[in-house]
Design a protein around this motif. Structure first.
Motif, short mmCIF file in Angstrom:
data_model
loop_
_atom_site.label_atom_id
_atom_site.label_comp_id
_atom_site.label_asym_id
_atom_site.label_seq_id
_atom_site.Cartn_x
_atom_site.Cartn_y
_atom_site.Cartn_z
N ASP A 119 5.16 12.33 -14.55
CA ASP A 119 5.26 13.36 -13.54
C ASP A 119 5.94 13.15 -12.10
N TYR A 120 6.10 11.83 -12.05
CA TYR A 120 6.45 11.26 -10.74
C TYR A 120 7.71 10.14 -10.99
N PRO A 121 8.81 10.65 -11.54
CA PRO A 121 9.61 9.56 -11.60
C PRO A 121 10.14 8.84 -10.43
N SER A 122 9.97 9.34 -9.26
CA SER A 122 10.00 8.67 -7.98
C SER A 122 8.68 8.39 -7.41
N LYS A 123 8.08 7.55 -7.08
CA LYS A 123 6.84 7.32 -6.55
C LYS A 123 6.56 8.23 -5.39
N VAL A 124 5.50 8.82 -5.36
CA VAL A 124 5.02 9.60 -4.23
C VAL A 124 4.08 9.03 -3.46
N VAL A 125 4.34 8.48 -2.04
CA VAL A 125 3.38 8.03 -1.39
C VAL A 125 2.29 8.93 -0.79
N LEU A 126 1.06 8.43 -1.05
CA LEU A 126 -0.02 9.34 -0.85
C LEU A 126 -0.26 9.53 0.98
N ARG A 127 -0.21 10.74 1.34
CA ARG A 127 -0.11 10.90 2.97
C ARG A 127 -1.47 11.80 3.21
N GLN A 128 -1.38 12.94 2.97
CA GLN A 128 -2.50 14.05 3.47
C GLN A 128 -3.58 14.06 2.25
N GLN A 129 -4.74 14.21 2.49
CA GLN A 129 -5.77 14.55 1.81
C GLN A 129 -5.48 15.85 1.16
N THR A 130 -6.53 16.32 -0.01
CA THR A 130 -6.60 17.35 -0.56
C THR A 130 -7.95 18.19 -0.14
N ILE A 131 -8.02 19.55 -0.16
CA ILE A 131 -9.28 20.25 -0.13
C ILE A 131 -10.32 19.86 -1.15
N LYS A 132 -11.65 19.58 -0.96
CA LYS A 132 -12.53 19.20 -1.80
C LYS A 132 -14.03 19.86 -1.59
N SER A 133 -14.86 19.89 -2.25
CA SER A 133 -16.35 20.34 -2.06
C SER A 133 -17.16 19.38 -2.97
N ALA A 134 -18.24 19.28 -2.71
CA ALA A 134 -19.33 18.61 -3.52
C ALA A 134 -20.61 19.31 -3.22
N VAL A 135 -21.48 19.17 -4.28
CA VAL A 135 -22.97 19.63 -4.26
C VAL A 135 -23.72 18.13 -3.84
N THR A 186 0.89 -1.06 0.06
CA THR A 186 -0.17 0.17 -0.01
C THR A 186 0.71 1.35 -0.25
N THR A 187 2.03 1.26 -0.07
CA THR A 187 3.12 2.31 -0.21
C THR A 187 4.14 2.17 -1.46
N THR A 188 3.84 0.97 -2.00
CA THR A 188 4.91 0.77 -3.11
C THR A 188 4.36 0.50 -4.51
N LYS A 189 2.93 -0.09 -4.29
CA LYS A 189 2.22 -0.52 -5.56
C LYS A 189 0.89 0.34 -5.76
N THR A 190 0.25 0.57 -4.58
CA THR A 190 -0.93 1.23 -4.48
C THR A 190 -0.84 2.33 -3.71
N TYR A 191 -2.00 3.29 -3.81
CA TYR A 191 -1.88 4.64 -2.93
C TYR A 191 -0.67 5.43 -3.11
#
Length: 326
Positions: free
Chosen positions: A264-280, A253-258
């Motif tokens: 744009d990411y020659p070195s894989k970036v592990v997802l940590r923090q979420q991003t700001i979002k909104s929804a109707v 979950t840190t090398t193959k997924t997520y």
């Protein structure tokens, strides 16, 4: 709740044990049912509340009222069927080469530790993935969430840092690398590491209560990790083991997924923090009659309060302020 709470921890445990007993009956019923009626979840997932993704269930945002998401409406994201766990026999193991005192504790032991409550959202890292096909012409792999892979609850439990202190984490252990592995007790043992710095933040919890009740089975009973602001996979359910190392812990979950991967990411970036979002919060697809309409929605951020929301009725040419509630 705190250490002097007289709603007794025993009563809480009894409630959890009763729930576990009921779950056992459900589990037996599922085991005896024909394959075509297999149940992935313990709670009902009616179509008027959820969009059915098979093992995953997406909340229809238009059904939510108020700030907190009730258990009946909280989205379900998991990698295997909901496990049946008895709180009376549950154990949590703390180990690894970065702790001086590996140990194990039971549910009653956890309830005796000082607790705190945190209100925060848990959101699947893939929330919004369903829009890739519509806006980018490519289907992203995984559950095709629109924006209902999120829920907000009040979580009560023991700060993870307090438990790690009991294990005596070595002083020279790096704090910013992903070296605290939290592992679940589901059949595939989903796990993911977080940093020691995040593990010791006050609002990172081993939670045993959800909106004032025992954590529901589909959401991690008896204990789940709550890691505010980080992607949902970090909020491991049915926690049974925590490992602390003096080096980075690599898992699928840190090398193959997520991870962010591609040109744009020659070195894989592990997802940590979420991003700001909104929804109707309208049914999908929604059609509104001409004239004045009251339209509700949600906005959320991993780093602080939402201070302003604006909306556009002309595809972004002009913007107007929305009224904020709760």
């Amino acid at each position: 709740m705190d250490g002097n709470e007289t709603f007794t921890r025993r009563q809480f445990l009894a409630t959890g044990a009763a729930g576990a007993a009921a779950l056992t009956a459900v589990g037996e019923a599922v085991a005896q049912a024909p394959a075509q009626t297999q149940k992935f979840h313990v709670k009902p997932a009616p179509g008027e509340i959820f969009i059915d993704h098979g093992i995953n269930q997406e909340t229809r945002l238009e059904t939510l009222r108020g700030y907190l998401t009730p258990a009946s409406h909280f989205f379900v994201r998991q990698h295997a069927t909901t496990p049946v766990i008895d709180a009376r026999t549950w154990r949590l193991r703390i180990e690894g080469n970065a702790v001086e005192r590996p140990f194990e504790l039971g549910f009653e032991d956890l309830l005796r530790l000082p607790s705190r409550s945190v209100t925060c959202f848990v959101e699947c890292a893939g929330n919004g993935r369903g829009f890739f096909k519509e806006f980018m012409g490519k289907v992203a792999s995984g559950t095709q969430w629109r924006l209902g892979g999120i829920g907000v609850a009040e979580w009560t439990g023991v700060p993870l840092g307090a438990v790690l202190e009991l294990a005596r984490v070595k002083r020279d252990t790096p704090r910013d690398i992903l070296n605290v592995l939290v592992e679940g007790l589901d059949s595939v043992k989903v796990n993911r590491p977080l940093s020691l710095a995040k593990a010791f933040e006050d609002d990172t919890l081993l939670a045993y209560a959800f909106n004032g009740e025992p954590v529901p089975p589909d959401h991690g009973f008896p204990v789940r990790a709550i890691v505010p602001g980080w992607v949902g996979i970090s909020n491991i359910k049915w926690v049974g083991r925590i490992e602390v190392r003096d080096s980075v812990i690599d898992v699928p979950t840190t090398t193959k997924t997520y991870v962010l991967d591609g040109p744009d990411y020659p070195s894989k970036v592990v997802l940590r923090q979420q991003t700001i979002k909104s929804a109707v919060a309208l049914p999908w697809p929604a059609t509104l009659a001409a004239g004045r309409q009251r339209v509700r929605g949600f906005a959320w951020s991993p780093v602080g309060r939402i201070s302003r929301v604006e909306y556009s009725l002309d595809r972004g040419a002009t913007w107007q302020p929305a009224a904020l509630r709760e």
